[in-house]
Structures are given as structure tokens and as C-alpha cells.
Design an enzyme around this catalytic site. Structure first.
Site, PDB file in Angstrom:
ATOM      1  N   ARG A 109      53.922  17.809  42.598  1.00 49.23           N
ATOM      2  CA  ARG A 109      52.606  18.152  42.059  1.00 49.23           C
ATOM      3  C   ARG A 109      52.721  19.451  41.270  1.00 49.23           C
ATOM      4  O   ARG A 109      53.432  19.509  40.307  1.00 49.23           O
ATOM      5  CB  ARG A 109      51.594  18.245  43.200  1.00 49.23           C
ATOM      6  CG  ARG A 109      51.423  16.917  43.946  1.00 49.23           C
ATOM      7  CD  ARG A 109      50.738  17.096  45.253  1.00 49.23           C
ATOM      8  NE  ARG A 109      51.512  18.001  46.098  1.00 49.23           N
ATOM      9  CZ  ARG A 109      51.065  18.653  47.146  1.00 49.23           C
ATOM     10  NH1 ARG A 109      49.820  18.506  47.495  1.00 49.23           N
ATOM     11  NH2 ARG A 109      51.864  19.431  47.850  1.00 49.23           N
ATOM     12  N   SER A 125      46.827  16.388  51.743  1.00 49.86           N
ATOM     13  CA  SER A 125      46.210  15.832  52.949  1.00 49.86           C
ATOM     14  C   SER A 125      45.350  16.880  53.651  1.00 49.86           C
ATOM     15  O   SER A 125      44.282  16.564  54.179  1.00 49.86           O
ATOM     16  CB  SER A 125      47.296  15.324  53.896  1.00 49.86           C
ATOM     17  OG  SER A 125      48.000  14.286  53.280  1.00 49.86           O
ATOM     18  N   HIS A 159      49.454  10.139  47.058  1.00 54.18           N
ATOM     19  CA  HIS A 159      50.591   9.446  47.692  1.00 54.18           C
ATOM     20  C   HIS A 159      50.671   8.006  47.184  1.00 54.18           C
ATOM     21  O   HIS A 159      51.751   7.506  46.881  1.00 54.18           O
ATOM     22  CB  HIS A 159      50.412   9.397  49.223  1.00 54.18           C
ATOM     23  CG  HIS A 159      50.516  10.719  49.918  1.00 54.18           C
ATOM     24  ND1 HIS A 159      49.574  11.155  50.823  1.00 54.18           N
ATOM     25  CD2 HIS A 159      51.450  11.693  49.874  1.00 54.18           C
ATOM     26  CE1 HIS A 159      49.918  12.330  51.293  1.00 54.18           C
ATOM     27  NE2 HIS A 159      51.061  12.697  50.734  1.00 54.18           N
ATOM     28  N   LYS A 203      53.486  19.634  62.901  1.00 55.71           N
ATOM     29  CA  LYS A 203      52.288  19.735  62.048  1.00 55.71           C
ATOM     30  C   LYS A 203      51.009  19.453  62.827  1.00 55.71           C
ATOM     31  O   LYS A 203      49.924  19.572  62.279  1.00 55.71           O
ATOM     32  CB  LYS A 203      52.397  18.760  60.877  1.00 55.71           C
ATOM     33  CG  LYS A 203      53.303  19.256  59.756  1.00 55.71           C
ATOM     34  CD  LYS A 203      53.043  18.475  58.477  1.00 55.71           C
ATOM     35  CE  LYS A 203      53.441  19.279  57.257  1.00 55.71           C
ATOM     36  NZ  LYS A 203      53.024  18.628  56.009  1.00 55.71           N
TER      37      LYS A 203
HETATM   38  N1  COA Z   1      49.845  13.534  46.430  1.00 54.65           N
HETATM   39  C1  COA Z   1      49.078  14.177  47.295  1.00 54.65           C
HETATM   40  N2  COA Z   1      49.563  14.994  48.247  1.00 54.65           N
HETATM   41  C2  COA Z   1      50.889  15.145  48.308  1.00 54.65           C
HETATM   42  C3  COA Z   1      51.756  14.506  47.420  1.00 54.65           C
HETATM   43  C4  COA Z   1      51.179  13.669  46.442  1.00 54.65           C
HETATM   44  N3  COA Z   1      51.929  13.030  45.543  1.00 54.65           N
HETATM   45  N4  COA Z   1      53.014  14.876  47.718  1.00 54.65           N
HETATM   46  C5  COA Z   1      52.933  15.700  48.756  1.00 54.65           C
HETATM   47  N5  COA Z   1      51.655  15.865  49.122  1.00 54.65           N
HETATM   48  C6  COA Z   1      51.133  16.737  50.175  1.00 54.65           C
HETATM   49  C7  COA Z   1      51.212  16.161  51.533  1.00 54.65           C
HETATM   50  O1  COA Z   1      50.051  15.443  51.836  1.00 54.65           O
HETATM   51  C8  COA Z   1      51.344  17.394  52.372  1.00 54.65           C
HETATM   52  O2  COA Z   1      50.056  17.946  52.455  1.00 54.65           O
HETATM   53  P1  COA Z   1      49.586  18.848  53.675  1.00 54.65           P
HETATM   54  O3  COA Z   1      50.639  19.875  53.898  1.00 54.65           O
HETATM   55  O4  COA Z   1      48.316  19.385  53.162  1.00 54.65           O
HETATM   56  O5  COA Z   1      49.405  17.950  54.848  1.00 54.65           O
HETATM   57  C9  COA Z   1      52.159  18.352  51.535  1.00 54.65           C
HETATM   58  O6  COA Z   1      51.933  17.911  50.212  1.00 54.65           O
HETATM   59  C10 COA Z   1      53.615  18.337  51.820  1.00 54.65           C
HETATM   60  O7  COA Z   1      54.096  17.046  51.582  1.00 54.65           O
HETATM   61  P2  COA Z   1      55.594  16.629  51.876  1.00 54.65           P
HETATM   62  O8  COA Z   1      56.532  17.512  51.172  1.00 54.65           O
HETATM   63  O9  COA Z   1      55.692  15.170  51.644  1.00 54.65           O
HETATM   64  O10 COA Z   1      55.729  17.005  53.367  1.00 54.65           O
HETATM   65  P3  COA Z   1      55.372  16.171  54.595  1.00 54.65           P
HETATM   66  O11 COA Z   1      55.181  17.106  55.683  1.00 54.65           O
HETATM   67  O12 COA Z   1      54.283  15.214  54.344  1.00 54.65           O
HETATM   68  O13 COA Z   1      56.746  15.334  54.821  1.00 54.65           O
HETATM   69  C11 COA Z   1      59.064  15.073  55.351  1.00 54.65           C
HETATM   70  C12 COA Z   1      57.965  16.012  54.881  1.00 54.65           C
HETATM   71  C13 COA Z   1      58.585  14.100  56.395  1.00 54.65           C
HETATM   72  C14 COA Z   1      59.574  14.299  54.144  1.00 54.65           C
HETATM   73  C15 COA Z   1      60.175  15.970  55.918  1.00 54.65           C
HETATM   74  O14 COA Z   1      59.604  16.863  56.836  1.00 54.65           O
HETATM   75  C16 COA Z   1      61.270  15.195  56.577  1.00 54.65           C
HETATM   76  O15 COA Z   1      62.135  14.651  55.898  1.00 54.65           O
HETATM   77  N6  COA Z   1      61.243  15.126  57.938  1.00 54.65           N
HETATM   78  C17 COA Z   1      62.226  14.412  58.722  1.00 54.65           C
HETATM   79  C18 COA Z   1      63.126  15.394  59.476  1.00 54.65           C
HETATM   80  C19 COA Z   1      64.191  15.936  58.562  1.00 54.65           C
HETATM   81  O16 COA Z   1      65.020  15.215  58.028  1.00 54.65           O
HETATM   82  N7  COA Z   1      64.186  17.272  58.410  1.00 54.65           N
HETATM   83  C20 COA Z   1      65.145  17.964  57.575  1.00 54.65           C
HETATM   84  C21 COA Z   1      64.737  17.943  56.132  1.00 54.65           C
HETATM   85  S1  COA Z   1      65.869  18.866  55.149  1.00 54.65           S
END
Ligand code: COA
Length: 159
Positions: A90, A128, A17, A41
Site C-alpha cells: 500500500r 484491518s 485484501h 496480534k
Molecule cells: N489491503 C488492505 N489492508 C492490507 C493490505 C491490503 N492490500 N495489505 C496489508 N494490509 C493490512 C493488514 O490488514 C494489516 O492490518 P492491521 O495491522 O491493521 O491489522 C497490516 O496491513 C499488515 O498486514 P500484513 O503485512 O499482511 O501482516 P499480517 O499481520 O496480516 O500478516 C504474516 C503477516 C502472517 C504474513 C506474517 O506475520 C507471517 O508470515 N507469519 C507467519 C510466521 C512467520 O513466518 N514469521 C516470520 C516472518 S519473517
């Protein structure tokens, strides 16, 4: 001023991140790291703990600030006056999910652009949940997370 959001749950923030946030900060004037509440989550760290860890991990980056949020990403972006979302991509497995979210966000607000930054090889398979699992089994998370997160994980699992 070009302002970008880098959204995520950050439970907790990883070195992957941090790489995305650092590179995003070189592309725009200001980055707002948007820390999602993500109650579905069932996060290990509270929203305030997650935001605080992101603040500590990014304190050396002058054009980065951190904001928790609990609403649609497109609404939060509008409130923050951000015109672009920057996310890390990724392995290929991320693509389907990111494609869906980007398409939906685009339907909700065509003014909001989404850009992807490819993760470097060393962070390609980092997540994560993997970090939480290693820490919960008392493994070494050195290099996977910033030092402040390493300490926070040790404190969490020492209890
Ligand atoms: N390096 C390491 N890990 C990464 C990464 C990176 N560059 N990019 C993503 N990840 C990991 C995250 O840690 C997460 O891991 P986990 O599932 O093991 O905990 C996983 O990949 C998914 O990451 P991400 O796609 O960023 O999802 P998220 O759950 O962390 O965040 C939001 C998603 C918050 C962006 C999304 O749910 C959101 O926009 N929510 C707001 C509500 C909304 O608008 N909903 C409608 C969306 S269409």
C-alpha cells in the site's frame, strides 16, 4: 502448476485484501489464502471465523482456496507446494516491514519468491485495524469490506 500463497492475519479480510487475492488469482494457477493464527496480534475474530469469512468473500474465485496456518510461512509454503508469496503493497510505510519479512523469508528458503502487487488508490490507506475501529464506533464500513464481513462486524459489536 504454479501455486501462490497470499498470507495475512485477515482480522478481518478487507476489500484491499480481496483486490490482491483477485489479481493474484489471474497470475497463477492456484492461490492459497494463508490465514495466520497471529496470536500476538490478539485478533478480534477467531482463526476459524477469519478463515470462514475469507472463504465466503472469495467463493466466486474458482482457483482460490483458504487454509489456516500456525507455523513459519516458509514451512507452510513448502507443505502446500507453493513457490511464490504474493502480497499487497500500500503506502510507502509498508515497505520497511515488508522488506524485512521478505529478506528473512528469503534467508530461510531461497526457493520461495515474493512478489508485490500495488494497491489501487482507493485501498491505499485501508487496513484491518481501521475497519475494526470504524465498526466498533458503529461507523459505516460499506465499500471497505465484503458484505459478509460487514455483517460479521455488526454482529460482533452488537453484543
Ligand atoms: N489491503 C488492505 N489492508 C492490507 C493490505 C491490503 N492490500 N495489505 C496489508 N494490509 C493490512 C493488514 O490488514 C494489516 O492490518 P492491521 O495491522 O491493521 O491489522 C497490516 O496491513 C499488515 O498486514 P500484513 O503485512 O499482511 O501482516 P499480517 O499481520 O496480516 O500478516 C504474516 C503477516 C502472517 C504474513 C506474517 O506475520 C507471517 O508470515 N507469519 C507467519 C510466521 C512467520 O513466518 N514469521 C516470520 C516472518 S519473517
Amino acid at each position: 502448476m504454479k501455486r501462490a500463497l497470499t498470507p495475512g492475519t485477515f482480522d478481518p479480510i478487507t476489500s484491499g485484501h480481496l483486490d490482491v487475492i483477485t489479481r493474484a488469482a489471474q497470475l497463477v494457477d492456484e492461490v492459497v489464502v494463508a490465514v495466520a493464527a497471529s496470536p500476538k496480534k490478539n485478533p478480534l475474530f477467531t482463526l476459524e471465523e477469519r478463515a470462514q469469512l475469507v472463504r465466503q468473500a472469495t467463493s466466486h474465485l474458482p482457483n482460490v482456496r483458504v487454509e489456516p496456518f500456525d507455523e513459519l510461512l516458509v514451512d507452510f509454503a513448502a507443505r502446500m507446494d507453493a513457490t511464490v508469496v504474493i502480497k499487497g503493497l500500500r503506502a510507502i510505510t509498508d515497505f520497511e516491514y515488508e522488506f524485512q519479512m521478505t529478506a528473512l523469508n528469503y534467508q530461510l528458503n531461497q526457493e520461495l519468491e515474493t512478489l508485490f502487487i500495488m494497491s489501487p488508490p482507493q485501498y491505499m490507506y485501508l487496513s484491518s485495524s481501521i475497519v475494526r475501529e470504524i465498526a466498533s464506533l458503529r461507523g459505516d464500513v460499506n465499500g471497505f469490506v465484503p458484505d459478509c464481513v460487514k455483517n460479521a462486524l455488526e454482529a460482533k459489536f452488537a453484543r
